[in-house]
Design an enzyme around this catalytic site. Structure first.
Site, PDB file in Angstrom:
ATOM      1  N   GLY A  76      35.617  56.264 -25.720  1.00  0.00           N
ATOM      2  CA  GLY A  76      36.003  57.421 -25.042  1.00  0.00           C
ATOM      3  C   GLY A  76      35.196  57.921 -23.948  1.00  0.00           C
ATOM      4  O   GLY A  76      35.793  58.126 -22.826  1.00  0.00           O
ATOM      5  N   HIS A  99       5.893  45.259 -12.340  1.00  0.00           N
ATOM      6  CA  HIS A  99       5.852  46.691 -11.286  1.00  0.00           C
ATOM      7  C   HIS A  99       6.611  46.356 -10.175  1.00  0.00           C
ATOM      8  O   HIS A  99       5.910  45.377  -9.565  1.00  0.00           O
ATOM      9  CB  HIS A  99       4.398  47.370 -11.405  1.00  0.00           C
ATOM     10  CG  HIS A  99       4.403  48.312 -10.533  1.00  0.00           C
ATOM     11  ND1 HIS A  99       4.937  49.696 -11.018  1.00  0.00           N
ATOM     12  CD2 HIS A  99       3.946  48.621  -9.240  1.00  0.00           C
ATOM     13  CE1 HIS A  99       4.692  50.411 -10.002  1.00  0.00           C
ATOM     14  NE2 HIS A  99       4.145  50.052  -9.038  1.00  0.00           N
TER      15      HIS A  99
END
Ligand code: FAD
Length: 479
Positions: free
Chosen positions: A185, A444
């Protein structure tokens, strides 16, 4: 009559994976599918088409809402061509189901098109364009599931629809009422929300995605509300009526007061039911339990010893990757191997944006089981990568055993967490501690640093932080 070592009924991710693994392990294999395309719910009307529409609508949403902030200007109006969007989705489905045809040929698996019904425990009648009968020493039931409904709802499939129809609408609803705030949904609701519909979610439980961690549910609720979803938890739907092009939903709210929702479409996404219609399971001595599931033991064996069952039609999470694992499990069991599935480590994902992903135990489950735990959290907004992409919503939560530091559960809301959760699954598979995760190098800048930081927060901070300044040794992040 053709005779096989194994016959698989149903060609969804459970069935086709089971068939391939059986063939790879040297068994003469057949697969039976009642529809003209292989791939089951997942490939035809489930995972793949819903993700195709989620991706298309995400591009549109980005173009409308975020391009300008990135310094991208598009002259004129940005418009949705729904017909083209749905056609692209269908071409993705066609390519994917075509891929399964190829895999069946490559692995020399005989494909029968038609409804498979047991004649007895070793014979299956297939009624398709031409009826036929095959014989198999072992049989795997992989007949999946269908959308569930509430007894008082008339699914006309035009305005009162299931996920299947929602994947091929001809217009963008003005107001889509979604019954059920679960995965399906919310995903399909978000597709049409992005395309311009007003979306009201009506949920019986007191929160959306009620089976997931309560913290995750709260975070997702917050984000969806910001996206202007109208979320109505603790609402018990009483009636769904159609009046011309209008759909009227009546529900009792938490206080027992009747409320009315008026929309032009109502998506009924209140769960799915196991599907065994026409299978004639009793003729083979296969027991179906009172929830409609094929009953299996720990070896996924039914009450008939040569017949196994996998996927949505048995107990457990209704997920494609769970069905796949079970397909491999049964094939390897039949080959005399000793396979294993850790059901605790089947990840669950909601592909909204931000995505939600989880594996292992929730805080609620740990509390209920009386397991001592500690929680570490990290918000995406503190991450450089998230700021660069402007996906700062959400957080990662790591739950670890209070004494041993073993990771017991990981819960994430955020961009690309559907992919990020794989790291948590791998670590938990090897019973890693939160400190193990915290000490692993994470590239990173990436979103995965949020997982590292949450693991760090769950473990003993003094190992990593300057006690008086609370600055992280490595990243310099101020706690
Ligand atoms: P199914 O895929 O349902 O396949 C069963 C097949 O058996 C069907 O093709 C059916 O026609 C056939 N069949 C049934 N009875 C007979 C018979 N008697 N004879 C011959 N053939 C028969 N899961 C995820 O993990 N990730 C997702 O992102 C995801 N998104 C979803 C989105 C939507 C909109 C929906 C509806 C589902 C989604 N799911 C998702 C759930 C996923 O689709 C199911 O868990 C998965 O398809 C189950 O696989 P299965 O092999 O058990 O059954």
């Amino acid at each position: 009559m053709n005779s096989y070592d194994v016959a698989v009924i149903g060609s969804g991710p459970g069935g086709y994976v089971a068939a391939i693994r059986c063939a790879q392990l040297g068994m003469k294999t057949a697969i039976i599918e009642k529809y003209s395309t292989l791939g089951g719910t997942c490939l035809n009307v489930g995972c793949i088409p819903s993700k195709a529409l989620l991706d298309s609508s995400h591009h549109y949403d980005d173009a409308v809402k975020h391009f300008e902030e990135h310094g991208i200007e598009i002259p004129g109006d940005i418009k949705v061509n729904l017909e083209k969007m749905i056609a692209r989705k269908q071409s993705v489905v066609d390519q994917t189901t075509g891929g399964i045809d190829f895999l069946m040929k490559k692995n020399k698996i005989d494909v029968y098109q038609g409804l498979g019904s047991f004649k007895d425990a070793t014979h299956i009648t297939i009624s398709g364009e031409e009826s036929t009968e095959i014989e198999a020493k072992n049989i795997i039931i992989a007949t999946g599931s269908k959308p569930a409904n509430l007894p008082f709802i008339n699914l006309d499939k035009e305005r009162v629809i299931t996920s299947t129809e929602a994947l091929k609408l001809k217009e963008i609803p003005k107001h889509l009422i979604v019954l059920g705030g679960g995965v399906i949904g919310l995903e399909l609701g978000q597709v049409y929300k992005r395309l311009g519909a007003e979306v009201s979610v009506v949920e019986y439980a007191d929160r959306i995605v009620p089976t997931m961690d309560a913290g995750v549910s709260k975070e997702l609720n917050k984000v969806l509300k910001k996206q202007k979803f109208k979320i109505n938890a603790s609402h018990k739907v009483k009636s769904v009526e159609r009046n011309g092009d209008e759909v009227i939903v009546k529900a009792d709210n938490k206080k027992g007061v009747e409320v009315e929702f008026k929309g032009d479409y109502c998506l009924v996404s209140v769960g799915r039911r196991p599907y065994t219609d026409g299978l004639n399971a009793e003729a083979a001595g296969v027991k179906i339990n009172d929830r409609g599931q094929v009953e299996v033991n720990d070896h996924l064996q039914t009450s008939a010893s040569n017949i196994y069952a996998i996927g949505d039609v048995i107990k457990g999470a209704m997920l494609a990757h769970k069905a796949e694992e079970e397909g491999v499990f049964v094939a390897e069991t039949l080959a005399g191997q000793k396979p294993h599935i850790d059901y605790n480590l089947i990840p669950g994902v909601v592909y909204t944006w931000p995505e939600v992903a989880a594996v292992g135990k929730t805080e609620g489950q740990l509390k209920e089981a009386g397991i001592p735990y500690k929680a570490g959290k990290f918000p995406f907004k503190a991450l450089g990568r998230a700021r660069a992409s402007m996906d700062t919503e959400g957080m990662v939560k790591v739950l670890a055993h209070k004494e041993t530091d073993e990771i017991l559960g990981v819960h994430m809301v955020g961009a690309r967490t559907a992919d990020m959760i794989a790291e948590a699954v791998a670590l938990m598979e090897f019973r890693a501690s939160a400190e193990d995760a915290a000490r692993m190098s994470h590239a990173h800048p990436t979103d995965t640093e949020a997982f590292k930081e949450a693991a760090l927060a769950a473990t003993d901070h003094s190992k990593f932080y300057e006690p008086d300044t609370a600055v992280h040794h490595v990243t310099g992040f101020h706690w």
